[in-house]
Design a protein around this motif. Structure first.
Motif, mmCIF file in Angstrom:
data_model
loop_
_atom_site.group_PDB
_atom_site.id
_atom_site.type_symbol
_atom_site.label_atom_id
_atom_site.label_comp_id
_atom_site.label_asym_id
_atom_site.label_seq_id
_atom_site.Cartn_x
_atom_site.Cartn_y
_atom_site.Cartn_z
ATOM 1 N N ILE A 82 1.505 -0.095 8.465
ATOM 2 C CA ILE A 82 1.264 0.320 9.850
ATOM 3 C C ILE A 82 -0.130 0.926 10.020
ATOM 4 C CG2 ILE A 82 2.038 1.830 11.723
ATOM 5 C CD1 ILE A 82 4.909 1.429 10.574
ATOM 6 N N ASP A 83 -0.467 1.934 9.224
ATOM 7 C CA ASP A 83 -1.784 2.564 9.345
ATOM 8 C C ASP A 83 -2.907 1.600 8.953
ATOM 9 O OD1 ASP A 83 -0.384 4.832 10.060
ATOM 10 O OD2 ASP A 83 -0.726 5.892 8.172
ATOM 11 N N HIS A 84 -2.668 0.808 7.922
ATOM 12 C CA HIS A 84 -3.676 -0.130 7.413
ATOM 13 C C HIS A 84 -4.079 -1.174 8.462
ATOM 14 C CE1 HIS A 84 -5.859 -2.359 4.330
ATOM 15 N NE2 HIS A 84 -5.231 -3.453 4.712
ATOM 16 N N PHE A 85 -3.112 -1.638 9.246
ATOM 17 C CA PHE A 85 -3.382 -2.694 10.224
ATOM 18 C C PHE A 85 -3.480 -2.176 11.664
ATOM 19 C CE2 PHE A 85 -1.333 -5.104 6.703
ATOM 20 C CZ PHE A 85 -2.440 -5.859 6.353
ATOM 21 N N LYS A 86 -3.554 -0.853 11.822
ATOM 22 C CA LYS A 86 -3.664 -0.258 13.157
ATOM 23 C C LYS A 86 -4.911 -0.796 13.871
ATOM 24 C CE LYS A 86 -3.333 4.122 15.528
ATOM 25 N NZ LYS A 86 -2.979 5.521 15.380
ATOM 26 N N GLY A 87 -4.734 -1.152 15.156
ATOM 27 C CA GLY A 87 -5.840 -1.661 15.947
ATOM 28 C C GLY A 87 -6.056 -3.158 15.810
ATOM 29 N N LYS A 88 -5.266 -3.814 14.966
ATOM 30 C CA LYS A 88 -5.369 -5.269 14.773
ATOM 31 C C LYS A 88 -4.237 -5.937 15.564
ATOM 32 C CE LYS A 88 -8.027 -4.729 10.901
ATOM 33 N NZ LYS A 88 -9.069 -5.334 10.245
ATOM 34 N N ASP A 89 -4.321 -7.251 15.693
ATOM 35 C CA ASP A 89 -3.268 -8.019 16.365
ATOM 36 C C ASP A 89 -2.086 -8.190 15.420
ATOM 37 O OD1 ASP A 89 -4.556 -8.334 18.792
ATOM 38 O OD2 ASP A 89 -5.580 -10.157 18.161
ATOM 39 N N PHE A 90 -1.404 -7.080 15.141
ATOM 40 C CA PHE A 90 -0.339 -7.057 14.153
ATOM 41 C C PHE A 90 0.814 -6.181 14.624
ATOM 42 C CE2 PHE A 90 1.729 -4.795 10.634
ATOM 43 C CZ PHE A 90 2.251 -5.867 9.934
ATOM 44 N N GLY A 152 13.651 -9.507 -1.595
ATOM 45 C CA GLY A 152 13.658 -8.405 -2.541
ATOM 46 C C GLY A 152 12.382 -7.592 -2.422
ATOM 47 N N TYR A 153 12.220 -6.648 -3.346
ATOM 48 C CA TYR A 153 11.042 -5.794 -3.325
ATOM 49 C C TYR A 153 10.542 -5.534 -4.732
ATOM 50 C CZ TYR A 153 8.259 -1.579 -3.488
ATOM 51 O OH TYR A 153 7.262 -0.677 -3.760
ATOM 52 N N THR A 154 9.263 -5.742 -4.925
ATOM 53 C CA THR A 154 8.555 -5.280 -6.113
ATOM 54 C C THR A 154 7.197 -4.795 -5.624
ATOM 55 O OG1 THR A 154 7.474 -7.391 -6.621
ATOM 56 C CG2 THR A 154 9.644 -7.010 -7.640
ATOM 57 N N LYS A 155 6.548 -3.962 -6.398
ATOM 58 C CA LYS A 155 5.203 -3.500 -6.029
ATOM 59 C C LYS A 155 4.260 -4.682 -5.890
ATOM 60 C CE LYS A 155 5.653 1.053 -8.096
ATOM 61 N NZ LYS A 155 5.231 1.986 -9.125
ATOM 62 N N GLU A 156 4.418 -5.662 -6.760
ATOM 63 C CA GLU A 156 3.550 -6.841 -6.745
ATOM 64 C C GLU A 156 3.780 -7.694 -5.491
ATOM 65 O OE1 GLU A 156 4.113 -5.156 -10.641
ATOM 66 O OE2 GLU A 156 5.639 -6.044 -9.347
ATOM 67 N N SER A 157 5.037 -7.922 -5.140
ATOM 68 C CA SER A 157 5.315 -8.748 -3.961
ATOM 69 C C SER A 157 4.869 -8.035 -2.682
ATOM 70 C CB SER A 157 6.797 -9.128 -3.882
ATOM 71 O OG SER A 157 7.609 -7.998 -3.678
ATOM 72 N N PHE A 158 4.958 -6.712 -2.669
ATOM 73 C CA PHE A 158 4.510 -5.934 -1.514
ATOM 74 C C PHE A 158 2.998 -6.068 -1.358
ATOM 75 C CE2 PHE A 158 3.475 -2.020 0.827
ATOM 76 C CZ PHE A 158 4.450 -2.043 1.825
ATOM 77 N N ALA A 159 2.265 -5.999 -2.467
ATOM 78 C CA ALA A 159 0.805 -6.163 -2.440
ATOM 79 C C ALA A 159 0.433 -7.566 -1.956
ATOM 80 C CB ALA A 159 0.216 -5.892 -3.816
ATOM 81 N N GLU A 160 1.179 -8.575 -2.401
ATOM 82 C CA GLU A 160 0.933 -9.955 -1.971
ATOM 83 C C GLU A 160 1.180 -10.109 -0.475
ATOM 84 O OE1 GLU A 160 3.278 -12.568 -4.423
ATOM 85 O OE2 GLU A 160 2.310 -11.846 -6.253
ATOM 86 N N LEU A 161 2.201 -9.448 0.024
ATOM 87 C CA LEU A 161 2.510 -9.481 1.452
ATOM 88 C C LEU A 161 1.333 -8.931 2.260
ATOM 89 C CD1 LEU A 161 5.169 -10.407 2.756
ATOM 90 C CD2 LEU A 161 5.888 -8.045 2.800
ATOM 91 N N ILE A 162 0.776 -7.818 1.827
ATOM 92 C CA ILE A 162 -0.377 -7.214 2.502
ATOM 93 C C ILE A 162 -1.559 -8.179 2.487
ATOM 94 C CG2 ILE A 162 -2.094 -5.358 2.347
ATOM 95 C CD1 ILE A 162 0.251 -3.553 1.365
ATOM 96 N N GLN A 163 -1.796 -8.823 1.348
ATOM 97 C CA GLN A 163 -2.901 -9.781 1.253
ATOM 98 C C GLN A 163 -2.708 -10.963 2.204
ATOM 99 O OE1 GLN A 163 -3.008 -10.743 -2.927
ATOM 100 N NE2 GLN A 163 -4.339 -9.000 -3.411
ATOM 101 N N LYS A 164 -1.483 -11.455 2.320
ATOM 102 C CA LYS A 164 -1.196 -12.570 3.219
ATOM 103 C C LYS A 164 -1.474 -12.169 4.675
ATOM 104 C CE LYS A 164 2.176 -14.674 0.164
ATOM 105 N NZ LYS A 164 3.568 -14.893 -0.175
ATOM 106 N N ILE A 165 -1.084 -10.961 5.037
ATOM 107 C CA ILE A 165 -1.312 -10.475 6.403
ATOM 108 C C ILE A 165 -2.817 -10.324 6.653
ATOM 109 C CG2 ILE A 165 -0.958 -8.539 7.985
ATOM 110 C CD1 ILE A 165 1.784 -8.121 6.470
ATOM 111 N N GLU A 166 -3.531 -9.768 5.679
ATOM 112 C CA GLU A 166 -4.981 -9.604 5.816
ATOM 113 C C GLU A 166 -5.677 -10.934 6.075
ATOM 114 O OE1 GLU A 166 -5.897 -7.482 2.190
ATOM 115 O OE2 GLU A 166 -5.799 -5.540 3.225
ATOM 116 N N LYS A 167 -5.267 -11.989 5.339
ATOM 117 C CA LYS A 167 -5.866 -13.319 5.513
ATOM 118 C C LYS A 167 -5.595 -13.853 6.922
ATOM 119 C CE LYS A 167 -5.874 -14.751 0.702
ATOM 120 N NZ LYS A 167 -5.255 -15.581 -0.313
ATOM 121 N N LEU A 168 -4.406 -13.624 7.428
ATOM 122 C CA LEU A 168 -4.062 -14.115 8.762
ATOM 123 C C LEU A 168 -4.820 -13.387 9.863
ATOM 124 C CD1 LEU A 168 -0.205 -14.487 8.339
ATOM 125 C CD2 LEU A 168 -1.857 -16.346 8.640
ATOM 126 N N LEU A 169 -5.235 -12.168 9.600
ATOM 127 C CA LEU A 169 -5.919 -11.370 10.610
ATOM 128 C C LEU A 169 -7.444 -11.551 10.595
ATOM 129 C CD1 LEU A 169 -3.796 -8.116 10.374
ATOM 130 C CD2 LEU A 169 -3.882 -9.720 12.292
#
Length: 170
Positions: A82-90, A152-169
């Motif tokens: 939430i804080d990381h993507f604040k102000g973006k189309d997210f 599911g959840y792992t630290k690695e999959s969570f980091a990958e999720l953030i990277q995928k969102i960053e690329k889309l933005l």
């Protein structure tokens, strides 16, 4: 002894492959599909129609208060999503599965969560996406297409999720 060890490794590998296939069968949508249409009532009483979020990247997160991996994942959401993507189309759209407003209220209070949460007490929304297993994340692009699915959840999959969102933005 070596045979026993090899057999154990084989069975563990087979078990994890079977689990992955089972989880894939539990998923009713796939990457490339349009996001299923739904309207979710939020904890604050407002309603969000997924159609109204076209033009934004959306992370739909299905979770439950009793789910330990969900709890671990939600602890990271405010700062890292939430804080990381604040102000973006997210939009981060957390949807509790099969729980009452009262259960979610206690959970929010106990954990100090103030970010928006949707309610799916009858599993009507979740059942458009999957039949079992949480947490589940679906990344939706600005055109309303599913571009990533995480089970599911792992630290690695969570980091990958953030990277995928960053690329889309970008």
């Amino acid at each position: 002894m070596k045979r026993v060890l090899l057999l154990a490794v084989y069975l563990l590998t087979l078990g994890s492959l079977t689990e992955g296939k089972a989880q894939a069968k539990e998923t009713l949508v796939k990457v490339g599909d349009d996001v299923p249409e739904f309207v979710v009532e939020m904890f604050d009483g407002k309603k969000i129609d997924i159609k109204d979020l076209k033009g934004k990247v959306v992370l739909i997160n299905f979770w439950a208060t009793w789910c330990p991996p969900c709890q671990e994942e939600l602890k990271r959401v405010q700062k890292e999503i939430i804080d990381h993507f604040k102000g973006k189309d997210f939009v981060f759209l957390a949807v509790s599965r099969e729980e009452t407003r009262e259960q979610v209220a206690k959970f929010r209070e106990r954990n100090g969560y103030t970010f928006p949460m949707g309610l799916d007490p009858d599993r009507k929304i979740y059942s458009k996406f999957a039949t079992a297993t949480i947490p589940r994340n679906f990344v939706i692009d600005k055109k309303g297409k599913i571009v990533a699915i995480e089970i599911g959840y792992t630290k690695e999959s969570f980091a990958e999720l953030i990277q995928k969102i960053e690329k889309l933005l970008k």
